[in-house]
Motif scaffolding. Structure first.
Motif, PDB file in Angstrom:
ATOM      1  N   LEU A  85     -39.931  33.635  69.798  1.00  0.00           N
ATOM      2  CA  LEU A  85     -40.179  34.868  69.036  1.00  0.00           C
ATOM      3  C   LEU A  85     -39.319  36.017  69.538  1.00  0.00           C
ATOM      4  O   LEU A  85     -39.703  37.181  69.415  1.00  0.00           O
ATOM      5  N   HIS A  86     -38.160  35.700  70.112  1.00  0.00           N
ATOM      6  CA  HIS A  86     -37.222  36.711  70.590  1.00  0.00           C
ATOM      7  C   HIS A  86     -37.862  37.603  71.651  1.00  0.00           C
ATOM      8  O   HIS A  86     -37.686  38.820  71.662  1.00  0.00           O
TER       9      HIS A  86
ATOM     10  N   GLU B 226     -40.915  38.505  72.138  1.00  0.00           N
ATOM     11  CA  GLU B 226     -42.007  39.375  71.696  1.00  0.00           C
ATOM     12  C   GLU B 226     -43.302  38.910  72.346  1.00  0.00           C
ATOM     13  O   GLU B 226     -43.663  37.740  72.285  1.00  0.00           O
TER      14      GLU B 226
ATOM     15  N   ARG C 190     -47.941  41.602  66.836  1.00  0.00           N
ATOM     16  CA  ARG C 190     -46.652  41.454  66.160  1.00  0.00           C
ATOM     17  C   ARG C 190     -46.324  39.981  65.923  1.00  0.00           C
ATOM     18  O   ARG C 190     -45.197  39.648  65.576  1.00  0.00           O
ATOM     19  N   MET C 191     -47.287  39.125  66.152  1.00  0.00           N
ATOM     20  CA  MET C 191     -47.127  37.697  65.875  1.00  0.00           C
ATOM     21  C   MET C 191     -47.925  37.366  64.620  1.00  0.00           C
ATOM     22  O   MET C 191     -48.117  38.197  63.747  1.00  0.00           O
TER      23      MET C 191
ATOM     24  N   LYS D 182     -45.744  38.098  61.162  1.00  0.00           N
ATOM     25  CA  LYS D 182     -45.077  39.390  61.305  1.00  0.00           C
ATOM     26  C   LYS D 182     -43.712  39.283  61.981  1.00  0.00           C
ATOM     27  O   LYS D 182     -42.924  40.204  61.918  1.00  0.00           O
ATOM     28  N   THR D 183     -43.461  38.173  62.688  1.00  0.00           N
ATOM     29  CA  THR D 183     -42.187  37.977  63.380  1.00  0.00           C
ATOM     30  C   THR D 183     -41.674  36.583  63.066  1.00  0.00           C
ATOM     31  O   THR D 183     -42.426  35.607  63.134  1.00  0.00           O
ATOM     32  N   GLU D 184     -40.399  36.499  62.728  1.00  0.00           N
ATOM     33  CA  GLU D 184     -39.792  35.206  62.422  1.00  0.00           C
ATOM     34  C   GLU D 184     -39.523  34.434  63.717  1.00  0.00           C
ATOM     35  O   GLU D 184     -39.019  34.986  64.685  1.00  0.00           O
ATOM     36  N   SER D 185     -39.872  33.155  63.711  1.00  0.00           N
ATOM     37  CA  SER D 185     -39.599  32.308  64.859  1.00  0.00           C
ATOM     38  C   SER D 185     -38.301  31.549  64.649  1.00  0.00           C
ATOM     39  O   SER D 185     -37.897  31.289  63.510  1.00  0.00           O
ATOM     40  N   THR D 186     -37.656  31.201  65.757  1.00  0.00           N
ATOM     41  CA  THR D 186     -36.386  30.494  65.694  1.00  0.00           C
ATOM     42  C   THR D 186     -36.424  29.279  66.616  1.00  0.00           C
ATOM     43  O   THR D 186     -37.188  29.233  67.583  1.00  0.00           O
TER      44      THR D 186
END
Length: 583
Positions: A288-289, A291, A296-297, A384-388
């Motif tokens: 999650l960069h 975070e 915000r998750m 709320k947050t893009e995962s990579t």
């Protein structure tokens, strides 16, 4: 080291207690090292990291294998310095170095107290060998006041190392280090050292009932305070850190009630699920960069199904969900033993044991509430947050192993109500002093975490949650988030006085003060010298003038004329007659 009055050795012992600790440290430590190979592969200081991690595990092994308290203290200090190195691994960031210094200083307070306790035992018994100390105790050669003082010093050392009240605030700040460091500190090393120390010397502590009662009270207060604090945190790793403090409070509560076997059992299961939670959190945060705010998750079960299952397994064990997790069996072992605990210093009618049991049960409810709050917000709320990316296999293998241990590692010790399985206590050759328990105690211990899950789902788990982030405007919430003011108290008592001394040294105020006093003394001396010189000069001048005037007058009187002498005689005679006649 041997003298006529004292002996200490670098000696080791392998018995059931140390063997349990060795298995926990090596198994969990190995899985964390395996995870860290992939997690830390791009770090430029990877050699320094693994050197410190390996030394950390080695120091912990020295600590748990030592048969002499002098040797144990060497391992004790070793884990302290390694924690400093690992917490401050990213030393370029001042926040990390400040957290490392804070952990080092606060644990040094406890280490100093522990050293005082060891010196007191050494001067009393002439040895720090554990078997010798216990033999001296059983022979009645240690005075009760000496024993109470020594065990109190040792308790302070254990409280500081295990982050209990009033030393609890260094552990959440230790999250500044890499995630494998956090997992190792919280699961297999460092914070468990205080638990092991009291468990190893449980006969010594049992002979000091005042210290035992204090241990149980501090443990109960810590578990309740830490659970309430975790409930208002928003940083995922800090929530897990406060949960560690709370679970350590359970262990101290068990130690204080004399059930050290339950404390060691919970130490083992806690190592499994807490390492799992931290390692899962590290993998999740990396994708999650970096975070870490849980608000915000959200919705991560769709993209991180494997991590969701692993975190859910660890959270269930932490909450102690009945029958299916290791945390249930170890926590139930503590709860059932607390109810029938006895405190010799209190009258039989005072229900301290029941009060402590109520606090522990409430703590179990709060534990389930705050950890499933994380589950519902992080994995099931709106994304709320893009995962990579994806979780590498080398990181997934330790998570799978720890998930299995978190779920099934507790079946080696079960209540008689469920099944007469007591492999753990039989291995220790130390069965529980309170084997029988009412069925309702088991039902109460099983109901509390379930109630926490239900309320967490009502508040945060539904499609339209009743509550999002707990409002931070309330004073009690702000105080809880800031660690209940302990940092401010330490800053006032210790930090600010030292900063003032540093300011004095940096600005050379003391030198200015000393120089100013010297200048003032010299000025006063010069003034006094000048005043004395003028006074003496003036006095001598006036005296000379007076003598000259008197000499001139006498010269005029002594002129050599007889009639003048006769006149003076007559005048003097008249003055004498007048003074005689006039009253």
């Amino acid at each position: 080291m041997h003298t006529q009055a004292f002996s200490a050795d670098i000696a080791f012992i392998l018995d059931p207690v140390s063997l349990v600790m060795i298995l926990v440290v090596t198994i969990v430590g190995f899985l964390i090292h395996l995870y860290a190979i992939r997690y830390m592969e791009e770090e430029p200081g990877i050699a320094r990291f693994f050197g410190s991690m390996t030394l950390f595990v080695a120091s912990m092994l020295v600590l748990v294998l030592a048969s002499d308290l002098f040797c144990l203290f060497i391992g004790w200090e070793g884990v302290g310095i390694c924690s400093y190195l690992l917490i401050g691994f990213w030393y370029e960031n001042p926040v990390n170095t400040a957290a490392a210094r804070k952990a080092f200083y606060m644990t040094r307070i406890g280490d100093t107290a522990m050293l005082c306790g060891l010196l007191l035992l050494a001067t009393t018994t002439g040895s720090l060998h554990i078997e010798t100390l216990l033999a001296t105790l059983h022979a009645g050669q240690i005075a009760p006041d000496v024993l109470t003082t020594a065990t109190l010093f040792l308790l302070i050392g254990a409280l500081a190392k295990s982050a209990q009240i009033p030393f609890q605030t260094w552990l959440p700040d230790a999250m500044a280090g890499p995630t494998p460091t956090s997992a190792l500190i919280h699961a297999a090393t460092m914070v468990t050292a205080g638990i092991y120390l009291i468990a190893r010397l449980h006969e010594l502590f049992t002979a000091a009932p005042l210290v035992m009662m204090l241990t149980s009270i501090i443990g109960a207060l810590t578990l309740m305070m830490a659970a309430c604090t975790a409930l208002v945190q928003t940083d995922l790793k800090r929530i897990l850190a406060w949960s560690t403090i709370s679970q350590l409070g359970y262990m101290f509560l068990a130690l204080g009630t004399g059930v050290w076997q339950a404390a060691l059992f919970h130490l083992m299961t806690h190592a499994f699920f807490k390492a799992l939670l931290f390692l899962t959190a590290g993998a999740l945060i990396a994708r999650l960069h970096h975070e870490q705010d849980i608000f915000r998750m959200g919705g991560l079960y769709r993209t991180m199904s494997g991590l969701t299952v692993a975190f859910l397994a660890g959270a269930s064990a932490l909450a102690g969900l009945p029958l299916v997790t290791s945390g249930f069996y170890s926590k139930e072992m503590i709860l059932s033993s607390i109810w029938s605990a006895h405190f010799p210093l209190l009258p039989g009618s005072f229900p301290l044991a029941h009060i402590l049991w109520g606090i522990a049960l409430t703590g179990a409810f709060l534990t389930s509430l705050y950890i499933f709050r994380c589950i519902f917000i992080v994995f099931f709320n709106t994304p709320k947050t893009e995962s990579t990316g994806s979780t590498p296999r080398l990181m997934a293998i330790p998570l799978a192993c720890l998930s299995f241990l978190s779920l099934f590692g507790g079946v080696i010790e079960m209540p008689d109500t469920l099944a007469p399985i007591h492999l753990f206590t039989h291995f220790l050759s130390a069965p529980l002093p309170h084997a029988d328990e009412p069925v309702w105690l088991l039902l109460a211990g099983a109901s509390a975490p379930i109630a926490g899950v239900v309320i967490a789902w009502v508040l945060w788990g539904r499609a339209t949650p009743v509550m999002q982030e707990i409002p931070g405007q309330a004073t009690i919430i702000r105080v809880a988030k800031e660690g209940w003011g302990v940092d401010a108290l330490y800053a006032f008592l210790f930090v600010q006085p030292f900063r003032f001394l540093v300011w004095l040294t940096r600005h050379d105020v003391l030198d200015y003060l000393i120089t100013g006093i010297g200048r003032m003394v010299r000025a006063i001396s010069s003034f006094l010298e000048h005043t004395r010189t003028r006074f003496l000069t003036l006095s001598s001048g006036r005296t000379t003038l007076l003598l000259q005037s008197g000499d001139t007058l006498l010269a005029r009187v002594q002129n050599g004329r007889v009639r003048w002498y006769a006149a003076w005689i007559v005048a003097g005679l008249c003055a004498a007659l007048a003074s005689g006649v006039v009253p």
